[in-house]
Write a protein that holds these residues in place. Structure first.
Motif, mmCIF file in Angstrom:
data_model
loop_
_atom_site.group_PDB
_atom_site.id
_atom_site.type_symbol
_atom_site.label_atom_id
_atom_site.label_comp_id
_atom_site.label_asym_id
_atom_site.label_seq_id
_atom_site.Cartn_x
_atom_site.Cartn_y
_atom_site.Cartn_z
ATOM 1 N N TYR A 23 -2.735 10.342 2.765
ATOM 2 C CA TYR A 23 -2.190 9.280 1.920
ATOM 3 C C TYR A 23 -0.676 9.381 1.778
ATOM 4 O O TYR A 23 0.063 8.580 2.313
ATOM 5 C CB TYR A 23 -2.861 9.305 0.547
ATOM 6 C CG TYR A 23 -4.294 8.858 0.611
ATOM 7 C CD1 TYR A 23 -4.607 7.547 0.939
ATOM 8 C CD2 TYR A 23 -5.341 9.738 0.374
ATOM 9 C CE1 TYR A 23 -5.911 7.120 1.016
ATOM 10 C CE2 TYR A 23 -6.649 9.327 0.447
ATOM 11 C CZ TYR A 23 -6.935 8.011 0.771
ATOM 12 O OH TYR A 23 -8.230 7.594 0.842
ATOM 13 N N VAL B 213 -11.131 0.444 -6.545
ATOM 14 C CA VAL B 213 -10.623 -0.798 -5.952
ATOM 15 C C VAL B 213 -9.213 -0.578 -5.398
ATOM 16 O O VAL B 213 -8.882 -0.988 -4.283
ATOM 17 C CB VAL B 213 -10.626 -1.934 -7.005
ATOM 18 C CG1 VAL B 213 -9.926 -3.162 -6.459
ATOM 19 C CG2 VAL B 213 -12.042 -2.264 -7.423
ATOM 20 N N ILE B 214 -8.382 0.111 -6.178
ATOM 21 C CA ILE B 214 -7.005 0.365 -5.738
ATOM 22 C C ILE B 214 -7.014 1.245 -4.494
ATOM 23 O O ILE B 214 -6.338 0.973 -3.500
ATOM 24 C CB ILE B 214 -6.178 1.036 -6.863
ATOM 25 C CG1 ILE B 214 -6.097 0.128 -8.091
ATOM 26 C CG2 ILE B 214 -4.791 1.383 -6.370
ATOM 27 C CD1 ILE B 214 -5.530 0.812 -9.330
ATOM 28 N N LEU B 215 -7.826 2.281 -4.547
ATOM 29 C CA LEU B 215 -7.876 3.227 -3.437
ATOM 30 C C LEU B 215 -8.340 2.548 -2.154
ATOM 31 O O LEU B 215 -7.794 2.795 -1.071
ATOM 32 C CB LEU B 215 -8.833 4.367 -3.807
ATOM 33 C CG LEU B 215 -8.691 5.603 -2.945
ATOM 34 C CD1 LEU B 215 -7.316 6.220 -3.141
ATOM 35 C CD2 LEU B 215 -9.764 6.609 -3.307
ATOM 36 N N PRO C 41 -5.810 -4.622 -11.911
ATOM 37 C CA PRO C 41 -4.580 -4.005 -11.413
ATOM 38 C C PRO C 41 -4.134 -4.554 -10.056
ATOM 39 O O PRO C 41 -2.946 -4.791 -9.841
ATOM 40 C CB PRO C 41 -4.943 -2.519 -11.287
ATOM 41 C CG PRO C 41 -6.181 -2.314 -12.069
ATOM 42 C CD PRO C 41 -6.834 -3.637 -12.273
ATOM 43 N N LEU C 42 -5.077 -4.788 -9.165
ATOM 44 C CA LEU C 42 -4.712 -5.207 -7.815
ATOM 45 C C LEU C 42 -4.035 -6.578 -7.817
ATOM 46 O O LEU C 42 -3.038 -6.799 -7.127
ATOM 47 C CB LEU C 42 -5.974 -5.242 -6.941
ATOM 48 C CG LEU C 42 -5.806 -4.710 -5.530
ATOM 49 C CD1 LEU C 42 -5.148 -3.349 -5.516
ATOM 50 C CD2 LEU C 42 -7.163 -4.644 -4.850
ATOM 51 N N LEU D 56 -3.959 8.300 -9.879
ATOM 52 C CA LEU D 56 -3.797 7.916 -8.479
ATOM 53 C C LEU D 56 -2.810 8.856 -7.779
ATOM 54 O O LEU D 56 -3.053 9.316 -6.657
ATOM 55 C CB LEU D 56 -3.275 6.479 -8.430
ATOM 56 C CG LEU D 56 -3.558 5.637 -7.213
ATOM 57 C CD1 LEU D 56 -5.056 5.551 -6.963
ATOM 58 C CD2 LEU D 56 -2.975 4.232 -7.426
ATOM 59 N N LEU E 192 1.243 4.286 -3.094
ATOM 60 C CA LEU E 192 1.012 5.716 -2.911
ATOM 61 C C LEU E 192 2.245 6.506 -3.333
ATOM 62 O O LEU E 192 2.159 7.490 -4.050
ATOM 63 C CB LEU E 192 0.676 5.999 -1.450
ATOM 64 C CG LEU E 192 -0.772 5.629 -1.114
ATOM 65 C CD1 LEU E 192 -0.978 5.473 0.372
ATOM 66 C CD2 LEU E 192 -1.700 6.700 -1.678
ATOM 67 N N ALA F 122 0.840 -1.206 0.000
ATOM 68 C CA ALA F 122 0.000 0.000 0.000
ATOM 69 C C ALA F 122 0.877 1.258 0.000
ATOM 70 O O ALA F 122 0.585 2.239 -0.686
ATOM 71 C CB ALA F 122 -0.931 -0.006 1.200
ATOM 72 N N SER G 162 -7.861 -0.479 -1.322
ATOM 73 C CA SER G 162 -6.819 -1.343 -0.767
ATOM 74 C C SER G 162 -5.687 -0.530 -0.138
ATOM 75 O O SER G 162 -5.095 -0.959 0.843
ATOM 76 C CB SER G 162 -6.284 -2.285 -1.838
ATOM 77 O OG SER G 162 -5.302 -1.637 -2.603
ATOM 78 N N ILE G 163 -5.407 0.636 -0.681
ATOM 79 C CA ILE G 163 -4.298 1.405 -0.095
ATOM 80 C C ILE G 163 -4.741 2.264 1.080
ATOM 81 O O ILE G 163 -3.912 2.761 1.828
ATOM 82 C CB ILE G 163 -3.563 2.272 -1.150
ATOM 83 C CG1 ILE G 163 -4.502 3.253 -1.826
ATOM 84 C CG2 ILE G 163 -2.871 1.411 -2.179
ATOM 85 C CD1 ILE G 163 -3.825 4.055 -2.925
ATOM 86 N N ALA G 164 -6.052 2.385 1.271
ATOM 87 C CA ALA G 164 -6.546 3.186 2.398
ATOM 88 C C ALA G 164 -6.147 2.564 3.733
ATOM 89 O O ALA G 164 -6.103 3.244 4.759
ATOM 90 C CB ALA G 164 -8.065 3.320 2.309
ATOM 91 N N GLN H 270 -11.896 0.836 -11.348
ATOM 92 C CA GLN H 270 -10.567 0.286 -11.047
ATOM 93 C C GLN H 270 -9.834 1.154 -10.027
ATOM 94 O O GLN H 270 -9.207 0.649 -9.098
ATOM 95 C CB GLN H 270 -9.732 0.183 -12.326
ATOM 96 C CG GLN H 270 -10.221 -0.904 -13.277
ATOM 97 C CD GLN H 270 -9.399 -0.968 -14.543
ATOM 98 O OE1 GLN H 270 -8.737 -0.001 -14.915
ATOM 99 N NE2 GLN H 270 -9.434 -2.111 -15.210
ATOM 100 N N LEU H 271 -9.926 2.472 -10.191
ATOM 101 C CA LEU H 271 -9.266 3.369 -9.238
ATOM 102 C C LEU H 271 -9.867 3.201 -7.853
ATOM 103 O O LEU H 271 -9.167 3.257 -6.842
ATOM 104 C CB LEU H 271 -9.385 4.824 -9.702
ATOM 105 C CG LEU H 271 -8.490 5.204 -10.879
ATOM 106 C CD1 LEU H 271 -8.771 6.635 -11.331
ATOM 107 C CD2 LEU H 271 -7.019 5.068 -10.513
ATOM 108 N N PRO I 233 -12.858 5.292 1.268
ATOM 109 C CA PRO I 233 -12.976 6.420 0.355
ATOM 110 C C PRO I 233 -13.387 5.918 -1.027
ATOM 111 O O PRO I 233 -13.072 4.796 -1.408
ATOM 112 C CB PRO I 233 -11.556 6.974 0.301
ATOM 113 C CG PRO I 233 -10.687 5.822 0.655
ATOM 114 C CD PRO I 233 -11.479 4.955 1.582
ATOM 115 N N THR I 234 -14.123 6.735 -1.709
ATOM 116 C CA THR I 234 -14.472 6.387 -3.083
ATOM 117 C C THR I 234 -14.226 7.601 -3.953
ATOM 118 O O THR I 234 -14.275 8.737 -3.475
ATOM 119 C CB THR I 234 -15.949 5.987 -3.214
ATOM 120 O OG1 THR I 234 -16.743 7.052 -2.670
ATOM 121 C CG2 THR I 234 -16.252 4.696 -2.468
ATOM 122 N N ILE I 235 -13.934 7.338 -5.202
ATOM 123 C CA ILE I 235 -13.827 8.432 -6.160
ATOM 124 C C ILE I 235 -14.985 8.270 -7.124
ATOM 125 O O ILE I 235 -15.178 7.197 -7.691
ATOM 126 C CB ILE I 235 -12.530 8.377 -6.988
ATOM 127 C CG1 ILE I 235 -11.331 8.016 -6.121
ATOM 128 C CG2 ILE I 235 -12.287 9.711 -7.673
ATOM 129 C CD1 ILE I 235 -10.020 8.046 -6.910
#
Lengths: 512, 113
Positions: A380, B48-50, A424-425, A367, A315, A311, B52-54, B45-46, B16-18
Motif C-alpha cells: 500500500y 469500502v475505503i480499502l 466517506p468515499l 487506515l 494512502l 487512491a 477503493s484504494i486497493a 466503512q474502512l 482485501p477486507t478488514i
C-alpha cells in the motif's frame, strides 16, 4: 446595516488616502460577524478586543508615518489550524478544546509583523480532514449562497467568512484541496502555493509532505498581496524553499488586463467528463473559450496517472496523519480523560483519544495504521509513493506542452449538509481534481467560473503551474477573472443572496 | 499488524477486507478505545475505503522510484547558537497536570508489565 464589500486593495487604498481608519474597518467587520455569523458559523473564536487593539496600533503607525506595508490595518481571519499565541487553537477538534498556544505560527507572525488585525479563528473539518467542514467538532459552517449547503472543506470557515463579507482576507491550508475546493463552492478565490513556498511552522500538521498554507480572498490580486506577506523562506521549517518569492502582485496586475497572448493553456483530459456536474463543465468550457479569445493557445494534455491520484492520496495522507496525530496523547496539552480506577498512561491515552477524536479522524488514523503495518507497507504505502512519482512525471510531461494546466476545481457545486457525512468515499471524490497538485507540490488557484445552470450555485476553475512558478497562476487567474467579470458586468459574489442579519431592524450600531 | 490475520504475510487477494476483530486490533495499535457500536459503524466503512484504494496495486512497475516528498530535500543545519525559546511556564501552560515545573503523567507501566 450593509456589509463592507471593499476588497483588500480598496481598503488599503482608502487607508493610504486617509479616508478611513483601521479601527473603523475592523469594527465594521466585527459588526458584520455579530450580525451574520449566527447563521454562517464561519468563526470558532472572535477576538474583538485584540483586533481593535491591533487596529488602533496600525492607525497610530500610519499617523506617525511608520506604516508597515500595503496591508497594514486590513483585518484578516485565520484558519483554526494555525497556532496563535494567546488565542484558542482547536483544529476543529475536542481534543484541543481550550488550548491556547504559547507561540505563533510563522504565517501568523508574518501577519502581525505586517500589521493585519486578526479578527478570529475560522471553522474547519477536524484536523483538516474533510471536504465540507461538517467534520468540525463544533458544528458545520453554512454556505452563504445557501445556508442548507456545505461551504467546502476543510477550510469552509475561511471561505465562508470571505464570501459573507465577515473578513476581506483569510488564511487557509491546502492538503488535498482545502483552500481551492471551498473557494470554488463559495464563489471566492483560493491559492495553494508551491509546496515549501509558505512556512508550515506552527501549522498543526495533517500530512507534512502535502500541507501548504495559502491565501483565501475575493479577488486574485488580493490573494497575491497576501501571499507576498506570508511567503518566503523560514529557517524554522526545514522544507521551506530558500529562494525569493516571485513577483506575484506584479503578475496579477499584468494579468488583469485580460490579455493572454502567447500563453499555452493545457486542458487536462483526465480532470473532466464522468463524475463532473454538467453545469460545472459548461462554465469551465466557457472559461476556456474566453481565454482562447483572449489570445491563449489551448491544447489538450493527458495525465494518465491522475486517475490513481485519489487512491494514492488516501494512502499517503492517512499514513502521515496517523503518525502526526500520535502527539495527542493527553500528557502535555489538550484534553485528558481519566477513566475510573487506577489507569495507566496508556489507558488515559486510549480514553482521551476515543473521546477527543471524531469519526473521520478515527477512520483515517486506523487506515494509516493499517497501511504502515508490517506485511502491508510495500503493498500500500510503498505503491502509493511510486504512483506519486508517476503523477509528478505526468505533470512534467504536460508542462512541456503548456505553461499552465486548467480543470474544474471541484466536480460539483455545494451539496446539502448531511448528504455525504456518513459516506466517506463520496466525500473523498470532491477532491478528485485538486489532489494531484498536492502530490507533486505544484501551485494552483481556484477562480470563480460562474453559477451552474442546474442549481444556481458557484463553480470554479483551477489553474495549475509548475513548482516555483506561482506567478503564472496569478497572471492567468487574474486574466480569467477580468474576462469573466466583464461578461457578468460585476463580481460573481454580487449575485449572492443577501444574508438575514441580526439587528437589521434595530439601530445600526455598525455606523459609528 | 501482527501476522495473525487471514492476510498473514500481506494481502493475498485483490479484494482485501478488514474484519471487525482486525479493526479492533488497529484501534488498539493506534491507542484509541472504540465502543462496540463504533466498531460496527467503522469496520464496514474502512472496508469500502480499502477496496477503493486497493486499485493502486500493480500501477507502478518495480523500477519506479518512490517519492516521499514533492520537492528535492537537503538536510538543513543552523549554527549552534542560543536563541530564545519558551519559558517553563509557557511550555507547561497547556499541561493537564503539572508538578515542580514538570508534566505530571499517570503511571507509565501496567501491572502486567
Amino acid at each position: 446595516m450593509s456589509p463592507d464589500k471593499r476588497t483588500a486593495v480598496e481598503l488599503a487604498d482608502a487607508l493610504a488616502a486617509g479616508e478611513t481608519t483601521s479601527v473603523e474597518i475592523t469594527r465594521a467587520h466585527l459588526d458584520r460577524i455579530a450580525a451574520v455569523d449566527g447563521d454562517i458559523h464561519a468563526f470558532l473564536h472572535v477576538d474583538a478586543e485584540g483586533a481593535l487593539r491591533d487596529a488602533a496600533a496600525s492607525d497610530a503607525r500610519r499617523v506617525a508615518g511608520e506604516s508597515r506595508g500595503v496591508l497594514d490595518g486590513v483585518p484578516i481571519a485565520v484558519k483554526d489550524v494555525m497556532a496563535t499565541r494567546g488565542l484558542p487553537t482547536t483544529c476543529g477538534s475536542r481534543i484541543l478544546e481550550g488550548w491556547i498556544p504559547p507561540y505563533d505560527a510563522t504565517v501568523v507572525a508574518h501577519l502581525r509583523r505586517a500589521g493585519l488585525p486578526i479578527l478570529g479563528k475560522t471553522n474547519m473539518d477536524e484536523f483538516a480532514m474533510g471536504s465540507s467542514t461538517e467534520h468540525s467538532a463544533y458544528g458545520p459552517t453554512h454556505n452563504p449562497w445557501d445556508l442548507d449547503r456545505i461551504p467546502g472543506g476543510s477550510g469552509g470557515g475561511s471561505a465562508a467568512a470571505v464570501a459573507a463579507y465577515e473578513a476581506p482576507l483569510a488564511i487557509g491550508t491546502d492538503t488535498g484541496g482545502s483552500i481551492r475546493q471551498p473557494g470554488a463552492v463559495t464563489g471566492t478565490v483560493g491559492v495553494k502555493p508551491t509546496y515549501g513556498g509558505v512556512s508550515r511552522y506552527g501549522l498543526v500538521a495533517l500530512a507534512n509532505s502535502l500541507d501548504q498554507p495559502g491565501p483565501v480572498t475575493r479577488t486574485v490580486v488580493d490573494a497575491a498581496l497576501l501571499h507576498e506577506v506570508i511567503g518566503g523562506h523560514d529557517p524554522l521549517d526545514s522544507t521551506s524553499i530558500d529562494q525569493p518569492v516571485p513577483a506575484l502582485v506584479e503578475a496579477a496586475r499584468r494579468g488583469a488586463d485580460g490579455d493572454l497572448t502567447g500563453v499555452r493553456i493545457g486542458v487536462v483530459r483526465e480532470l473532466g467528463g464522468e463524475g463532473y456536474q454538467g453545469g460545472v463543465l459548461t462554465r469551465f468550457e466557457e472559461s476556456v473559450e474566453l481565454m482562447t479569445k483572449a489570445g491563449a493557445e489551448v491544447v489538450e494534455v493527458s495525465c494518465p496517472h491522475f486517475v490513481h491520484a485519489l487512491a494514492t492520496y488516501y494512502l499517503i495522507l492517512p499514513a502521515e496523519a496517523s503518525s502526526n496525530l500520535a502527539r495527542f496523547d493527553a500528557m502535555r496539552y489538550g484534553l485528558r480523560v481519566t477513566p475510573d480506577g487506577d489507569p495507566s498512561a496508556e489507558d488515559v491515552m486510549r480514553a482521551t483519544r476515543e473521546a477527543g477524536f471524531g469519526d473521520e479522524v478515527k477512520r483515517r488514523i486506523m487506515l494509516g495504521t493499517y497501511a504502515l503495518s508490517s506485511g502491508y507497507y510495500d503493498a500500500y504505502y510503498g505503491q502509493a509513493q511510486k504512483v506519486r512519482t508517476l503523477v509528478s512525471r505526468d505533470f512534467d510531461a504536460a508542462f512541456q506542452d503548456a505553461d499552465v494546466l486548467v480543470s474544474p476545481t471541484a466536480p460539483t457545486t455545494a451539496f446539502k449538509i448531511g448528504e455525504k457525512v456518513d459516506d466517506p468515499l463520496a466525500m473523498y471524490l470532491n477532491d478528485l481534481a485538486t489532489i494531484p497538485a498536492n502530490l507533486s507540490g505544484v501551485p494552483g488557484i481556484s477562480v470563480p467560473s460562474g453559477l451552474a445552470d442546474e442549481d444556481g450555485l458557484p463553480a470554479g476553475v483551477q489553474i495549475l503551474a509548475p513548482a516555483m512558478a506561482d506567478d503564472r497562476v496569478y497572471r492567468v487567474g487574474a486574466a480569467l477573472e477580468t474576462l469573466l467579470v466583464r461578461e457578468w458586468g460585476g463580481r460573481l459574489l454580487d449575485q449572492a443572496p443577501a444574508l438575514p442579519a441580526v439587528g437589521d431592524a434595530e439601530t445600526p450600531e455598525g455606523v459609528r | 499488524m501482527p501476522e495473525t490475520s487471514e492476510h498473514a504475510g500481506g494481502p493475498a487477494s485483490d479484494h482485501p477486507t478488514i474484519s471487525r476483530d482486525e479493526v479492533a486490533h488497529l484501534a488498539d495499535l493506534a491507542r484509541i478505545d472504540l465502543s462496540e457500536a463504533e466498531l460496527d459503524h467503522l469496520a464496514p466503512q474502512l472496508n469500502v475505503i480499502l477496496e477503493s484504494i486497493a486499485s493502486i496495486q500493480g500501477v507502478a512497475s518495480a523500477d519506479v522510484p518512490p517519492t516521499s516528498h514533492p520537492l528535492p530535500l537537503t538536510n538543513v543545519y543552523r549554527d549552534d547558537v542560543e536563541r530564545p525559546g519558551l519559558t517553563a511556564a509557557e511550555a507547561l501552560s497547556g499541561a493537564p497536570e503539572e508538578e515542580q515545573q514538570r508534566f505530571k503523567v499517570p503511571r507509565i507501566l501496567g501491572y502486567d508489565q
